[in-house]
Motif scaffolding. Structure first.
Motif, PDB file in Angstrom:
ATOM      1  N   ILE A  36     -21.545 -14.043  12.120  1.00  0.00           N
ATOM      2  CA  ILE A  36     -21.250 -12.674  11.714  1.00  0.00           C
ATOM      3  C   ILE A  36     -20.374 -11.929  12.726  1.00  0.00           C
ATOM      4  CG2 ILE A  36     -23.323 -11.632  12.708  1.00  0.00           C
ATOM      5  CD1 ILE A  36     -23.452  -9.895  10.139  1.00  0.00           C
ATOM      6  N   ASN A  37     -20.507 -12.252  14.014  1.00  0.00           N
ATOM      7  CA  ASN A  37     -19.739 -11.508  15.022  1.00  0.00           C
ATOM      8  C   ASN A  37     -19.106 -12.381  16.104  1.00  0.00           C
ATOM      9  OD1 ASN A  37     -21.980 -12.201  16.540  1.00  0.00           O
ATOM     10  ND2 ASN A  37     -22.821 -10.130  16.595  1.00  0.00           N
ATOM     11  N   GLY A  38     -19.373 -13.689  16.096  1.00  0.00           N
ATOM     12  CA  GLY A  38     -18.768 -14.579  17.082  1.00  0.00           C
ATOM     13  C   GLY A  38     -19.380 -14.489  18.469  1.00  0.00           C
ATOM     14  N   TRP A  39     -20.546 -13.867  18.597  1.00  0.00           N
ATOM     15  CA  TRP A  39     -21.220 -13.743  19.891  1.00  0.00           C
ATOM     16  C   TRP A  39     -22.285 -14.820  20.026  1.00  0.00           C
ATOM     17  CZ3 TRP A  39     -22.693  -7.906  19.307  1.00  0.00           C
ATOM     18  CH2 TRP A  39     -21.543  -7.128  19.437  1.00  0.00           C
ATOM     19  N   PHE A  40     -22.556 -15.203  21.270  1.00  0.00           N
ATOM     20  CA  PHE A  40     -23.716 -16.035  21.562  1.00  0.00           C
ATOM     21  C   PHE A  40     -24.883 -15.071  21.802  1.00  0.00           C
ATOM     22  CE2 PHE A  40     -20.505 -19.189  22.526  1.00  0.00           C
ATOM     23  CZ  PHE A  40     -21.091 -20.355  22.045  1.00  0.00           C
ATOM     24  N   VAL A  41     -25.918 -15.186  20.968  1.00  0.00           N
ATOM     25  CA  VAL A  41     -27.064 -14.286  21.032  1.00  0.00           C
ATOM     26  C   VAL A  41     -28.318 -15.127  21.234  1.00  0.00           C
ATOM     27  CG1 VAL A  41     -28.393 -12.523  19.780  1.00  0.00           C
ATOM     28  CG2 VAL A  41     -25.912 -12.641  19.503  1.00  0.00           C
ATOM     29  N   ARG A  42     -29.281 -14.595  21.987  1.00  0.00           N
ATOM     30  CA  ARG A  42     -30.525 -15.311  22.254  1.00  0.00           C
ATOM     31  C   ARG A  42     -31.180 -15.715  20.933  1.00  0.00           C
ATOM     32  NH1 ARG A  42     -34.142 -12.142  25.974  1.00  0.00           N
ATOM     33  NH2 ARG A  42     -32.741 -12.907  27.568  1.00  0.00           N
ATOM     34  N   ARG A  43     -31.614 -16.966  20.869  1.00  0.00           N
ATOM     35  CA  ARG A  43     -32.233 -17.510  19.662  1.00  0.00           C
ATOM     36  C   ARG A  43     -33.406 -16.638  19.223  1.00  0.00           C
ATOM     37  NH1 ARG A  43     -33.397 -23.596  19.884  1.00  0.00           N
ATOM     38  NH2 ARG A  43     -31.294 -23.678  19.062  1.00  0.00           N
ATOM     39  N   GLU A  45     -33.353 -13.737  18.000  1.00  0.00           N
ATOM     40  CA  GLU A  45     -33.097 -12.300  18.064  1.00  0.00           C
ATOM     41  C   GLU A  45     -32.054 -11.966  17.003  1.00  0.00           C
ATOM     42  OE1 GLU A  45     -32.175 -10.559  21.821  1.00  0.00           O
ATOM     43  OE2 GLU A  45     -33.960 -11.363  22.774  1.00  0.00           O
ATOM     44  N   PRO A  46     -31.968 -10.694  16.580  1.00  0.00           N
ATOM     45  CA  PRO A  46     -30.950 -10.314  15.601  1.00  0.00           C
ATOM     46  C   PRO A  46     -29.550 -10.445  16.197  1.00  0.00           C
ATOM     47  CG  PRO A  46     -32.092  -8.370  16.425  1.00  0.00           C
ATOM     48  CD  PRO A  46     -32.803  -9.571  16.991  1.00  0.00           C
ATOM     49  N   TYR A  47     -28.538 -10.418  15.348  1.00  0.00           N
ATOM     50  CA  TYR A  47     -27.156 -10.636  15.794  1.00  0.00           C
ATOM     51  C   TYR A  47     -26.699  -9.649  16.857  1.00  0.00           C
ATOM     52  CZ  TYR A  47     -25.738  -6.712  12.856  1.00  0.00           C
ATOM     53  OH  TYR A  47     -25.599  -5.478  12.310  1.00  0.00           O
ATOM     54  N   TYR A  48     -27.355  -8.522  16.981  1.00  0.00           N
ATOM     55  CA  TYR A  48     -26.992  -7.510  17.985  1.00  0.00           C
ATOM     56  C   TYR A  48     -27.900  -7.567  19.216  1.00  0.00           C
ATOM     57  CZ  TYR A  48     -30.776  -5.318  15.381  1.00  0.00           C
ATOM     58  OH  TYR A  48     -31.965  -5.083  14.761  1.00  0.00           O
ATOM     59  N   GLY A  49     -28.691  -8.632  19.354  1.00  0.00           N
ATOM     60  CA  GLY A  49     -29.647  -8.776  20.453  1.00  0.00           C
ATOM     61  C   GLY A  49     -29.000  -9.121  21.785  1.00  0.00           C
ATOM     62  N   THR A  50     -29.765  -9.760  22.636  1.00  0.00           N
ATOM     63  CA  THR A  50     -29.311 -10.129  23.981  1.00  0.00           C
ATOM     64  C   THR A  50     -28.158 -11.110  23.884  1.00  0.00           C
ATOM     65  OG1 THR A  50     -31.558  -9.853  24.794  1.00  0.00           O
ATOM     66  CG2 THR A  50     -30.043 -11.096  26.193  1.00  0.00           C
ATOM     67  N   ARG A  51     -27.017 -10.743  24.472  1.00  0.00           N
ATOM     68  CA  ARG A  51     -25.799 -11.542  24.345  1.00  0.00           C
ATOM     69  C   ARG A  51     -25.467 -12.290  25.625  1.00  0.00           C
ATOM     70  NH1 ARG A  51     -21.050  -7.892  22.766  1.00  0.00           N
ATOM     71  NH2 ARG A  51     -22.011  -6.528  24.278  1.00  0.00           N
ATOM     72  N   LEU A  52     -24.770 -13.398  25.448  1.00  0.00           N
ATOM     73  CA  LEU A  52     -24.209 -14.149  26.560  1.00  0.00           C
ATOM     74  C   LEU A  52     -22.730 -13.828  26.598  1.00  0.00           C
ATOM     75  CD1 LEU A  52     -24.754 -16.301  28.725  1.00  0.00           C
ATOM     76  CD2 LEU A  52     -24.154 -18.014  27.020  1.00  0.00           C
ATOM     77  N   LEU A  53     -22.268 -13.219  27.680  1.00  0.00           N
ATOM     78  CA  LEU A  53     -20.865 -12.852  27.826  1.00  0.00           C
ATOM     79  C   LEU A  53     -20.149 -13.958  28.579  1.00  0.00           C
ATOM     80  CD1 LEU A  53     -21.373  -9.125  28.856  1.00  0.00           C
ATOM     81  CD2 LEU A  53     -20.977 -10.047  26.579  1.00  0.00           C
ATOM     82  N   LEU A  54     -19.212 -14.605  27.904  1.00  0.00           N
ATOM     83  CA  LEU A  54     -18.482 -15.708  28.516  1.00  0.00           C
ATOM     84  C   LEU A  54     -17.290 -15.176  29.284  1.00  0.00           C
ATOM     85  CD1 LEU A  54     -18.515 -18.150  25.492  1.00  0.00           C
ATOM     86  CD2 LEU A  54     -20.121 -18.025  27.380  1.00  0.00           C
TER      87      LEU A  54
END
Length: 66
Positions: A36-43, A45-54
């Motif tokens: 939905i947004n191309g982010w890596f998010v903690r398993r 969690e919702p798509y807007y949850g804790t993100r991994l910033l590369l």
């Protein structure tokens, strides 16, 4: 590489790459790539949850130098 949650970030590094690069393990946390947004998010969690910033961290944020 940084983990971001509620505006707070912490330096980290990827320990394992799974599922042809769609899943990254960072410490004890697993992050999955969200379509939905191309982010890596903690398993689990919702798509807007804790993100991994590369990206490259500054030397002061590099966990290998701490």
């Amino acid at each position: 590489m940084r983990v971001m949650h509620l505006g707070v970030t912490e330096a980290t590094k990827v320990d394992e790459v799974l599922d042809d690069g769609r899943t990254l393990v960072v410490g004890t946390d697993t992050f999955t790539l969200r379509r939905i947004n191309g982010w890596f998010v903690r398993r689990e969690e919702p798509y807007y949850g804790t993100r991994l910033l590369l990206g490259l961290s500054s030397p002061s944020e590099n966990p290998d130098t701490m």
